[in-house]
Design a protein around this motif. Structure first.
Motif, mmCIF file in Angstrom:
data_model
loop_
_atom_site.group_PDB
_atom_site.id
_atom_site.type_symbol
_atom_site.label_atom_id
_atom_site.label_comp_id
_atom_site.label_asym_id
_atom_site.label_seq_id
_atom_site.Cartn_x
_atom_site.Cartn_y
_atom_site.Cartn_z
ATOM 1 N N ALA A 34 2.890 5.898 -2.756
ATOM 2 C CA ALA A 34 4.041 6.973 -3.393
ATOM 3 C C ALA A 34 3.763 7.198 -5.004
ATOM 4 O O ALA A 34 4.137 7.926 -5.509
ATOM 5 N N PHE A 35 3.843 6.162 -5.511
ATOM 6 C CA PHE A 35 3.728 5.349 -7.426
ATOM 7 C C PHE A 35 2.528 6.583 -7.403
ATOM 8 O O PHE A 35 2.962 7.255 -8.232
ATOM 9 N N ALA A 36 1.379 6.770 -7.023
ATOM 10 C CA ALA A 36 0.383 7.782 -7.307
ATOM 11 C C ALA A 36 0.374 8.790 -7.125
ATOM 12 O O ALA A 36 0.526 10.002 -7.814
ATOM 13 N N ARG A 37 1.639 9.702 -6.232
ATOM 14 C CA ARG A 37 1.184 10.702 -6.382
ATOM 15 C C ARG A 37 2.574 11.258 -7.024
ATOM 16 O O ARG A 37 2.709 12.463 -7.297
ATOM 17 N N VAL A 85 -6.197 4.829 -5.892
ATOM 18 C CA VAL A 85 -5.397 3.657 -5.048
ATOM 19 C C VAL A 85 -6.365 3.212 -4.380
ATOM 20 O O VAL A 85 -7.234 3.080 -3.612
ATOM 21 N N TYR A 86 -6.100 1.871 -4.623
ATOM 22 C CA TYR A 86 -6.901 0.345 -4.234
ATOM 23 C C TYR A 86 -6.278 -0.089 -4.375
ATOM 24 O O TYR A 86 -5.250 -0.894 -4.454
ATOM 25 N N ASN A 87 -6.995 -1.154 -2.334
ATOM 26 C CA ASN A 87 -6.205 -2.015 -1.429
ATOM 27 C C ASN A 87 -5.466 -3.189 -3.278
ATOM 28 O O ASN A 87 -5.296 -4.437 -2.211
ATOM 29 N N ALA A 114 1.263 -1.492 -0.076
ATOM 30 C CA ALA A 114 0.089 0.134 0.172
ATOM 31 C C ALA A 114 1.281 1.066 0.177
ATOM 32 O O ALA A 114 0.388 2.246 -0.970
ATOM 33 N N ASP A 115 2.302 1.067 0.521
ATOM 34 C CA ASP A 115 2.692 2.433 0.583
ATOM 35 C C ASP A 115 3.771 2.719 -0.522
ATOM 36 O O ASP A 115 3.363 3.411 -0.994
#
Length: 355
Positions: A44-47, A54-56, A39-40
């Motif tokens: 970070a990738f999405a940012r 972002v989904y789990n 998830a982290d």
């Protein structure tokens, strides 16, 4: 507004290349979401890439976003179950190499695709570079004459630290060595140019790396038109190169690059009496480098036209069957004919034949 919505599963190193390819066609396709088991890392990738959602897990993403296309950028052993999940949801999926760990897994996905109508394609981007397209056009015109001889050498270097990633170099998680995970792009290009292969005689070895699989492989290949070719795959070669050579009646065409080619990486040497062929190549040169964006463009074109995705399951199977045949020949010491690896063959279910 873009016509299509895409999502990415897995945010490791290759995912950035997929984002860049999608952005190259931002007027046609939009990246709407990502998911990753970490998830982290996903956050970070999405940012970093300004991805809106972002989904789990993949199930949540498919339900909420209903994308037109999912890009699988995860380790090889996860490809088959994640691709099946997309296909059963009616969503097209583009899978990084190797597409599955075995022919059996690929055939299962083909059956699911047939049930749902959703399609799967494999990332074999070198098929779509300008040089490869130009070579196919010259072949189709008959100007090169008959294909006679070819070679395909993927000579790369990966040190011991590279194999500290737990899934690398293991049959159960990577499906094979450089034959499966490194040389596959180059000999897929070879196969896409020369057409159906007919027979394989091969050897594999573990020469230097701390792996379960091979770290080098060699094969002699006979094609349906009689062309003979050599294929070499290595991760123990300090001077790295990806080199293909095609000897035709009227010219030799060569490609030397590493991870992506431009027109500057191709050369053509005409036979006496056919010097005009040497002038044909630079006349239409382009600085573009072969890469994911080329295949995404072709994929979007087929979606627009309602046609099958490029490098779909049938085309992918030809390359995967070649890999299985190479491993089977190396293990048994016998030539393997195309079509010989039937569903009940030991090398259909596992690339090392459960040896």
């Amino acid at each position: 507004m873009p016509s299509y919505r895409a999502a990415i599963v897995g945010t490791g190193g290759i995912a950035a290349g997929h984002v860049e390819a999608l952005r190259a066609h931002a007027d046609r396709v939009e990246l709407v979401a990502i998911t990753d088991v970490d998830a982290d890392r996903a956050t970070a990738f999405a940012r970093d890439w300004t991805v809106p959602a972002v989904y789990n897990d993949l199930a949540s993403l498919l339900e909420a976003q209903k994308p037109d296309l999912v890009h699988l950028c995860t380790p090889p052993s996860t490809h088959a179950p994640l691709a099946e999940q997309c296909l059963r949801a009616g969503v097209n999926v583009l899978v990084e190499k190797p597409p599955t760990l075995s022919l059996a897994e690929l055939d299962t996905l083909a059956a699911v695709s047939g049930e749902t109508g959703a399609q799967m394609a494999t990332v074999f981007q070198h098929r779509f570079g300008a040089g490869a397209i130009r070579l196919r056009n010259l072949m189709a015109s008959g100007e090169l004459g008959r294909s006679l001889l070819a070679s395909c050498h993927t000579l790369w270097y990966r040190d011991d630290d590279y194999y500290q990633v737990p899934w690398r170099g293991r049959w159960e998680t990577e499906g094979g060595g450089p034959t499966m995970g490194h040389g596959i792009h180059q000999f897929d290009l070879l196969l896409s140019i020369l057409g159906p292969w007919q027979r394989v005689i091969a050897m594999t070895a573990r020469r230097a790396r701390p792996v379960q699989t091979e770290d080098v492989s060699t094969a002699l290949v006979e094609f349906a038109d009689g062309t003979l070719a050599t294929v070499v795959n290595s991760v123990v070669s300090p001077r790295q190169v990806s080199a293909l050579r095609f000897d035709f009646e009227h010219a030799t065409v060569e490609l030397d690059h590493l991870y992506g080619y431009t027109d500057d990486d191709w050369t053509i040497t005409a036979a006496p009496g056919h010097e005009e062929l040497a002038r044909r190549w630079p006349a239409a040169s382009t600085p573009a480098r072969s890469g994911h964006a080329d295949q995404i463009a072709a994929l979007l074109d087929t979606l627009d036209a309602g046609q099958p995705l490029p490098v779909g399951l049938a085309e992918t199977r030809q390359t995967m069957e070649f890999i299985a045949a190479l491993y089977a020949s190396a293990a048994t010491g016998a030539p393997v004919q195309r079509g010989e690896i039937t569903p009940d063959h030991p090398f259909a279910a596992h690339m090392n034949g459960h040896r």
